[in-house]
Design a protein around this motif. Structure first.
Motif, PDB file in Angstrom:
ATOM      1  N   ASP B  99      13.693 -14.333  -3.925  1.00  0.00           N
ATOM      2  CA  ASP B  99      13.879 -15.428  -2.994  1.00  0.00           C
ATOM      3  C   ASP B  99      15.330 -15.912  -3.039  1.00  0.00           C
ATOM      4  OD1 ASP B  99      13.862 -17.643  -1.487  1.00  0.00           O
ATOM      5  OD2 ASP B  99      12.080 -18.529  -2.387  1.00  0.00           O
ATOM      6  N   PRO B 100      16.124 -15.541  -2.037  1.00  0.00           N
ATOM      7  CA  PRO B 100      17.530 -15.910  -2.079  1.00  0.00           C
ATOM      8  C   PRO B 100      17.745 -17.410  -1.920  1.00  0.00           C
ATOM      9  CG  PRO B 100      17.016 -14.886   0.021  1.00  0.00           C
ATOM     10  CD  PRO B 100      15.778 -14.819  -0.804  1.00  0.00           C
ATOM     11  N   MET B 101      16.689 -18.128  -1.493  1.00  0.00           N
ATOM     12  CA  MET B 101      16.819 -19.577  -1.345  1.00  0.00           C
ATOM     13  C   MET B 101      16.832 -20.254  -2.709  1.00  0.00           C
ATOM     14  SD  MET B 101      16.979 -21.849   1.107  1.00  0.00           S
ATOM     15  CE  MET B 101      18.077 -22.967   0.282  1.00  0.00           C
ATOM     16  N   THR B 102      15.918 -19.837  -3.580  1.00  0.00           N
ATOM     17  CA  THR B 102      15.795 -20.537  -4.851  1.00  0.00           C
ATOM     18  C   THR B 102      16.648 -19.917  -5.949  1.00  0.00           C
ATOM     19  OG1 THR B 102      13.847 -19.231  -5.304  1.00  0.00           O
ATOM     20  CG2 THR B 102      13.481 -21.432  -4.460  1.00  0.00           C
ATOM     21  N   SER B 103      17.161 -18.709  -5.737  1.00  0.00           N
ATOM     22  CA  SER B 103      17.932 -18.126  -6.823  1.00  0.00           C
ATOM     23  C   SER B 103      19.440 -18.373  -6.689  1.00  0.00           C
ATOM     24  CB  SER B 103      17.632 -16.635  -6.972  1.00  0.00           C
ATOM     25  OG  SER B 103      17.601 -16.003  -5.743  1.00  0.00           O
ATOM     26  N   LEU B 104      19.859 -19.039  -5.628  1.00  0.00           N
ATOM     27  CA  LEU B 104      21.246 -19.495  -5.556  1.00  0.00           C
ATOM     28  C   LEU B 104      21.256 -20.996  -5.850  1.00  0.00           C
ATOM     29  CD1 LEU B 104      22.431 -17.687  -2.296  1.00  0.00           C
ATOM     30  CD2 LEU B 104      23.265 -17.251  -4.597  1.00  0.00           C
ATOM     31  N   ASN B 105      22.294 -21.448  -6.514  1.00  0.00           N
ATOM     32  CA  ASN B 105      22.394 -22.874  -6.820  1.00  0.00           C
ATOM     33  C   ASN B 105      22.851 -23.641  -5.573  1.00  0.00           C
ATOM     34  OD1 ASN B 105      23.080 -25.414  -7.755  1.00  0.00           O
ATOM     35  ND2 ASN B 105      23.773 -24.633  -9.734  1.00  0.00           N
ATOM     36  N   PRO B 106      22.018 -24.575  -5.087  1.00  0.00           N
ATOM     37  CA  PRO B 106      22.328 -25.225  -3.808  1.00  0.00           C
ATOM     38  C   PRO B 106      23.545 -26.147  -3.840  1.00  0.00           C
ATOM     39  CG  PRO B 106      20.391 -26.228  -4.801  1.00  0.00           C
ATOM     40  CD  PRO B 106      20.741 -25.042  -5.634  1.00  0.00           C
ATOM     41  N   VAL B 107      23.968 -26.595  -5.036  1.00  0.00           N
ATOM     42  CA  VAL B 107      25.073 -27.559  -5.075  1.00  0.00           C
ATOM     43  C   VAL B 107      26.420 -26.915  -5.432  1.00  0.00           C
ATOM     44  CG1 VAL B 107      23.598 -29.529  -5.533  1.00  0.00           C
ATOM     45  CG2 VAL B 107      24.536 -28.251  -7.452  1.00  0.00           C
ATOM     46  N   LEU B 108      26.439 -25.601  -5.600  1.00  0.00           N
ATOM     47  CA  LEU B 108      27.703 -24.909  -5.856  1.00  0.00           C
ATOM     48  C   LEU B 108      28.035 -24.013  -4.667  1.00  0.00           C
ATOM     49  CD1 LEU B 108      27.255 -23.776  -9.578  1.00  0.00           C
ATOM     50  CD2 LEU B 108      28.494 -25.762  -8.718  1.00  0.00           C
ATOM     51  N   THR B 109      29.323 -23.877  -4.371  1.00  0.00           N
ATOM     52  CA  THR B 109      29.694 -23.000  -3.265  1.00  0.00           C
ATOM     53  C   THR B 109      29.429 -21.543  -3.660  1.00  0.00           C
ATOM     54  OG1 THR B 109      31.950 -22.748  -4.056  1.00  0.00           O
ATOM     55  CG2 THR B 109      31.535 -24.555  -2.505  1.00  0.00           C
ATOM     56  N   TYR B 146      36.670 -14.535   3.395  1.00  0.00           N
ATOM     57  CA  TYR B 146      37.478 -15.417   2.552  1.00  0.00           C
ATOM     58  C   TYR B 146      37.177 -16.890   2.821  1.00  0.00           C
ATOM     59  CZ  TYR B 146      41.218 -16.522  -0.638  1.00  0.00           C
ATOM     60  OH  TYR B 146      41.900 -16.969  -1.728  1.00  0.00           O
ATOM     61  N   ARG B 147      36.990 -17.221   4.108  1.00  0.00           N
ATOM     62  CA  ARG B 147      36.713 -18.608   4.468  1.00  0.00           C
ATOM     63  C   ARG B 147      35.324 -19.032   3.996  1.00  0.00           C
ATOM     64  NH1 ARG B 147      34.545 -21.332   8.187  1.00  0.00           N
ATOM     65  NH2 ARG B 147      33.809 -19.493   9.273  1.00  0.00           N
ATOM     66  N   ARG B 148      34.390 -18.092   4.023  1.00  0.00           N
ATOM     67  CA  ARG B 148      33.010 -18.437   3.682  1.00  0.00           C
ATOM     68  C   ARG B 148      32.782 -18.639   2.189  1.00  0.00           C
ATOM     69  NH1 ARG B 148      28.296 -17.335   7.485  1.00  0.00           N
ATOM     70  NH2 ARG B 148      28.082 -19.452   6.722  1.00  0.00           N
ATOM     71  N   LEU B 149      33.774 -18.316   1.367  1.00  0.00           N
ATOM     72  CA  LEU B 149      33.643 -18.572  -0.069  1.00  0.00           C
ATOM     73  C   LEU B 149      33.411 -20.044  -0.350  1.00  0.00           C
ATOM     74  CD1 LEU B 149      36.495 -16.428  -1.670  1.00  0.00           C
ATOM     75  CD2 LEU B 149      34.051 -16.047  -1.859  1.00  0.00           C
ATOM     76  N   ASP B 150      33.912 -20.922   0.522  1.00  0.00           N
ATOM     77  CA  ASP B 150      33.772 -22.349   0.292  1.00  0.00           C
ATOM     78  C   ASP B 150      32.529 -22.942   0.954  1.00  0.00           C
ATOM     79  OD1 ASP B 150      36.140 -22.446  -1.208  1.00  0.00           O
ATOM     80  OD2 ASP B 150      37.323 -22.443   0.635  1.00  0.00           O
TER      81      ASP B 150
END
Lengths: 342, 299
Positions: B99-109, B146-150
């Motif tokens: 689940d890519p929704m829950t396995s990425l940290n929502p508060v970090l870029t 590059y822009r989407r890193l943030d």
């Protein structure tokens, strides 16, 4: 009763008289509001955006598409669980979109729904017996308590549940058994039409076949008509007589299953079918996939022109200028909405 | 080719309040360098747990790896200390979750999350790691990388998030990539995009891969070898041609028979496997599939 050949024959002989459901230009837009004190509408999610189709008595019509294409909203709007924004829904000749109150409640005896999630759609505080008999109480059928219990036990037995478990709670059952409870509840009022909203997608593979076989048996036995909403295209081919493919709130292709699967005309249907994996390495090695780039556009802000023009591999000028054309019959009973085809 | 990973007699149990869950009951398999192994099974068959165990990711308590060895390039991963394991996890063996929704940290870029392992394992500084992260995002097909890193995870769609997960998995050129149902939460057209991407990247990076799924169709297209699991044990294992074309185990046969096929009109009834999967809270007695098997013998 439900074999495609017989259904086709029936349709010919009755010449349109035997439609159990007629949907025309159905729209369901969900408003997007803004403002804290004075709420005003700033836009709308066009979940269903003008679709028309008919369902023949005794057939299974599949409604397929990716998440967010409006297939579940269509099912619920047909049953008037959501009231349509525009358009008409005729069930057994009677217009539902203007019906309300007791009249509508009476219609619900003849049309029912099976939900996707067998965990969320059963009240955890009610026993199986009370879940299945609740529709009977609402509609004041089987007023005698003993008779009612007998009937519920019969129903449970029919869907493959041991009637001995009538006083148990949903959490004591497995996913497949819970879906059987959902089916028993839908059948309690002896409906003629059932909307099955992804009834098997939450189940394990070995359990899916059990539930599908049960639904097919019940259809033959009780002469049911199904609107089968699914995203599993292989299962749809197995269970359905006809299929409608939806994309962003519209039907892009509609026809008999074998015809649509063997000979898809709309570029979206072609891509969708080619994306489905087949459990056979020999077939997989020799398949040519059509990979469509990108994601589903936002239904609150659909592209101008044809809905599919942002992802279409064969897009041309007209697709950006003109909205998608109405469904056109390209072969007998096979309808497509695409500028390439017309 | 040499053996990259060797798992022997792996047993994993969870000691919960409702009793012991016998999740994995003696699983052995091995993996060559550059090979793709598909592990197929229904929910609760132990396929995810056995892979979490070899990553050292079983939450303990309540879980415990009871016995077995996991030899990766000559070292037994189960005997490594946590900080030694940390050097391997993410660097040598990477994992993509369902689940890519829950396995990425929502508060970090996204950028912070990808560069984290680059800084840790590769010793890169911020500028280097951001450049590498942008290259990776570009590689997995995210435009304007590059822009989407943030950007934050919620600004990506489901398919895009899974691409980010893949970029993170690949960031340190792992030798083994474990993909735990990476396409289950996605729509079929997006699933096809991701499968094509992973196939192509696997050749580019020359990794071995374990692909865990319940969808027999998905593994048919990508796996060299397939292993069917049920009730915490391996039922059948073989090359993907053998397993699909000449399946020997009644469970595999039943599973294939219960699947309708896209390429044939479904006139005939589906064969169904009676009963339901075993409750893993009961201590395994005999062969797990026996109660549902139609060709069983009393042994």
């Amino acid at each position: 009763m439900s074999s495609p050949a017989m259904v086709a024959e029936e349709r010919k002989t009755h010449d349109g008289d035997d439609y159990i459901l007629e949907v025309s230009n159905l729209k369901k837009h969900f408003p997007i509001s803004s403002g804290i004190v004075f709420q005003r509408q700033v836009g709308a999610v066009r979940a269903v955006d003008g679709i028309s189709f008919n369902v023949v008595r005794g057939e299974t019509l599949g409604l397929v598409g990716e998440s967010g294409c409006g297939k579940s909203t269509t099912g619920r709007t047909i049953l008037q669980l959501y009231r349509p924004t525009e358009g008409s829904v005729k069930f057994e000749g009677q217009e539902l979109s203007t019906m309300a109150g007791n009249d509508l409640r009476q219609m619900r005896r003849r049309m029912q729904i099976i939900f996707q999630d067998p965990f969320a759609s059963l009240n955890p505080r009610m026993t199986v017996g009370s879940i299945v008999s609740e529709p009977l109480q609402i509609h004041k059928m089987y007023a005698n308590k003993q008779e009612r219990q007998q009937y519920v036990e019969q129903l449970m037995e029919r869907v493959g549940l041991n009637p001995y478990f009538i006083n148990r709670y949903p959490h004591e059952f497995s996913g497949g058994q819970r879906q059987r409870i959902g089916i028993a509840r839908a059948l309690a009022l002896q409906p003629s039409f059932i909307v099955a909203d992804e009834p098997i997608s939450a189940l394990d593979v070995s359990i899916q076949a059990q539930v599908v076989n049960l639904m097919e048996e019940l259809q033959d036995e009780l002469n049911l008509t199904y609107l089968f909403i699914a995203h599993d295209l292989s299962m749809v081919r197995h269970i359905c007589d006809r299929v409608a493919v939806m994309y962003l709130g519209k039907i892009v292709e509609l026809g008999p299953v074998d015809e649509v699967y063997e000979n898809p005309q709309h570029p979206y249907t072609q891509a969708l079918l080619s994306a489905v994996p087949v459990p056979d390495p020999v077939v997989e090695d020799n398949r040519q996939r059509i990979i469509i780039a990108g994601d589903l556009p936002n239904p609150a802000n659909p592209p101008t022109g044809c809905n599919f023009n942002t992802r279409c591999p064969v897009v041309f000028d007209l697709c950006y200028q003109e909205p998608d054309p109405p469904l056109i019959e390209v072969r007998p009973d096979h309808y497509v909405s695409c500028h390439r085809v017309t | 080719m040499s053996t990259l990973l060797e798992v022997k007699d792996l047993v994993v149990r969870f000691y919960t309040q409702e009793g012991t869950v016998y999740a994995v009951n003696g699983v052995s398999f091995d993996l060559e360098e550059g090979e793709t192994l598909g592990i197929v099974g229904e929910s609760g068959s132990g396929k995810s747990v056995s892979c979490l165990a070899l990553m050292g990711l079983i939450p303990s308590p309540p879980g415990k790896v009871e016995s077995g060895t996991v030899v990766f390039e000559g070292r037994d991963l189960l005997t490594l200390k946590p900080d030694q394991m940390r050097l391997i996890r993410g660097k040598e063996i990477a994992m993509i979750f369902q689940d890519p929704m829950t396995s990425l940290n929502p508060v970090l870029t996204i950028g912070t999350q990808i560069t984290e392992s680059l800084k840790l394992h590769e010793g890169m500084n911020t500028t280097q790691s951001r450049k590498r992260a942008a290259d990776l995002l570009d590689l997995v097909g995210i435009p304007d990388a590059y822009r989407r890193l943030d950007d934050y995870p919620h600004q990506f769609s489901g398919g895009m998030r899974q691409r980010v997960m893949i970029a993170m998995g690949l960031s340190c050129n792992p030798k083994l990539l474990i993909a735990d149902e990476p396409t289950t939460a996605l729509d079929v057209t997006i699933q096809a995009q991701i499968i094509e991407l992973v196939k192509q990247l696997k050749d580019e990076f020359n990794m071995a891969m374990i692909w865990i799924t319940h969808d027999l169709g998905v593994v048919a297209g990508i796996a060299d070898r397939i292993q069917v699991m049920y009730g915490g044990r391996i039922m059948e294992s073989g090359s993907s041609h053998e397993v699909f074309r000449d399946s020997r185990h009644p469970y595999t046969v039943g599973l294939l028979g219960s699947l309708p096929r896209l390429d044939s009109s479904g006139e005939e009834k589906l064969t169904q496997i009676e009963g339901s999967p075993p409750d893993m809270r009961n201590e395994p007695v005999g062969w797990p599939f026996a109660p549902r098997c139609d060709v069983r013998e009393e042994l």
